[in-house]
Motif scaffolding. Structure first.
Motif, PDB file in Angstrom:
ATOM      1  N   ARG A  24       0.817  -1.219   0.000  1.00  0.00           N
ATOM      2  CA  ARG A  24       0.000   0.000   0.000  1.00  0.00           C
ATOM      3  C   ARG A  24       0.852   1.271   0.000  1.00  0.00           C
ATOM      4  O   ARG A  24       0.666   2.154  -0.841  1.00  0.00           O
ATOM      5  N   GLU A  25       1.795   1.367   0.929  1.00  0.00           N
ATOM      6  CA  GLU A  25       2.614   2.580   1.001  1.00  0.00           C
ATOM      7  C   GLU A  25       3.548   2.687  -0.192  1.00  0.00           C
ATOM      8  O   GLU A  25       3.683   3.752  -0.804  1.00  0.00           O
ATOM      9  N   SER A  27       3.363   1.444  -3.238  1.00  0.00           N
ATOM     10  CA  SER A  27       2.709   1.750  -4.510  1.00  0.00           C
ATOM     11  C   SER A  27       2.251   3.200  -4.564  1.00  0.00           C
ATOM     12  O   SER A  27       2.377   3.866  -5.600  1.00  0.00           O
ATOM     13  N   LYS A  28       1.742   3.718  -3.451  1.00  0.00           N
ATOM     14  CA  LYS A  28       1.285   5.111  -3.414  1.00  0.00           C
ATOM     15  C   LYS A  28       2.450   6.078  -3.607  1.00  0.00           C
ATOM     16  O   LYS A  28       2.393   6.989  -4.443  1.00  0.00           O
ATOM     17  N   VAL A  29       3.530   5.875  -2.834  1.00  0.00           N
ATOM     18  CA  VAL A  29       4.689   6.769  -2.911  1.00  0.00           C
ATOM     19  C   VAL A  29       5.352   6.671  -4.283  1.00  0.00           C
ATOM     20  O   VAL A  29       5.774   7.670  -4.861  1.00  0.00           O
ATOM     21  N   ALA A  31       3.978   5.962  -7.141  1.00  0.00           N
ATOM     22  CA  ALA A  31       3.157   6.660  -8.136  1.00  0.00           C
ATOM     23  C   ALA A  31       3.389   8.169  -8.092  1.00  0.00           C
ATOM     24  O   ALA A  31       3.500   8.830  -9.131  1.00  0.00           O
ATOM     25  N   ILE A  32       3.488   8.722  -6.878  1.00  0.00           N
ATOM     26  CA  ILE A  32       3.743  10.160  -6.740  1.00  0.00           C
ATOM     27  C   ILE A  32       5.126  10.507  -7.295  1.00  0.00           C
ATOM     28  O   ILE A  32       5.300  11.489  -8.027  1.00  0.00           O
ATOM     29  N   VAL A  55       0.124   4.331 -13.185  1.00  0.00           N
ATOM     30  CA  VAL A  55       0.355   5.697 -12.723  1.00  0.00           C
ATOM     31  C   VAL A  55      -0.331   6.663 -13.690  1.00  0.00           C
ATOM     32  O   VAL A  55       0.197   6.933 -14.772  1.00  0.00           O
ATOM     33  N   ASP A 159       3.074  14.492  -0.894  1.00  0.00           N
ATOM     34  CA  ASP A 159       2.304  14.283  -2.121  1.00  0.00           C
ATOM     35  C   ASP A 159       2.600  15.324  -3.192  1.00  0.00           C
ATOM     36  O   ASP A 159       2.239  15.128  -4.359  1.00  0.00           O
TER      37      ASP A 159
END
Length: 244
Positions: A24-25, A27-29, A31-32, A55, A159
């Motif tokens: 979770r973390e 993949s989110k980071v 993508a940013i 992305v 972000d």
């Protein structure tokens, strides 16, 4: 350290791969970061081979099952030279060992984002990296940002790294990752931009302490001011004072 200046830790053109990238973390980071600078070439996660991290607005990130598979599959000019480790604490040593064994001569720097890694494992990680002549930062680092080259690894800048960090001459080094962002904001509100932001991590045993980062900042051409956010009284801070 293998790096001779801060740009040796991270610069434009570096290619980044991420362990446990489907988490979770991670993949989110990732993508940013991909939208900010597009420097992630691939990732790996056990049992996830063939997947992608999509992305929106940027290049998707291919996922492989293991680091060895990733290195064998990517063309030479796409193989990473920087590694971000988001693995669970019990898997960190195995993942870094796999990187060392299969990335010799290619990998220059490893960033261990994972927190709660035992002191024993952390010490072994440093020995592994030293033997392989690889720089390693962490554990529990938020990452590094090179503002002039507009590249980052990890979650430094949150972000909106482009808004949090504006070009300037101040290098911010902090054991607390969130305070890298906060201090950068304070400096920029006073009219002083940032060259680099570095989170060393704040575990009891730090893989790359201040005394090793200070000479890199002193030799960095884009840096004229070094701002440290530390906890006074610690051995790492005392060693940094001696370097200064």
């Amino acid at each position: 350290m293998i790096a001779k200046s801060l740009s040796g830790l991270l610069k434009k053109g570096d290619r980044v791969a991420v362990s446990n990238i489907t988490g979770r973390e991670a993949s989110k980071v990732s993508a940013i970061s991909q939208r900010y600078c597009g420097n992630i070439v691939a990732g790996w996660a056990l049992g996830k081979s063939g997947q992608t991290v999509e992305v929106p607005g940027a290049r998707s990130i291919p996922v492989y099952g293991q680091f060895e598979e990733m290195m064998a599959s990517l063309p030479e000019n796409r193989r990473p030279n920087k590694i971000i480790v988001y693995s669970p604490p019990d898997a960190v040593y195995g993942d870094v060992k796999e990187v060392v064994e299969n990335g010799s001569g290619q990998i220059q720097t490893v960033y261990v984002i994972t927190e709660h890694v035992s002191i024993e494992v952390t010490a072994k990680l440093r020995r592994l990296a030293d033997m392989a002549k690889i720089d390693i930062l962490g554990c529990n680092t938020l990452g590094v940002i090179n503002v002039h080259d507009q590249v980052r690894v990890g979650a430094v800048g949150g972000d909106s790294p482009g808004e949090t960090f504006r070009k300037g001459s101040a290098c911010v080094i902090s054991n607390s990752g969130n305070m890298v962002n906060t201090i950068a904001g304070y400096l920029q509100s006073a009219g002083l931009g940032i060259s680099h932001g570095i989170s060393t991590g704040k575990d009891m045993l730090v893989l790359t302490p201040l005394k090793e980062l200070m000479p890199l900042a002193i030799r960095d051409r884009s840096t004229q001011v070094i701002v440290l956010y530390v906890e006074p009284g610690g051995v790492y801070e005392q060693e940094a004072l001696e370097v200064i």
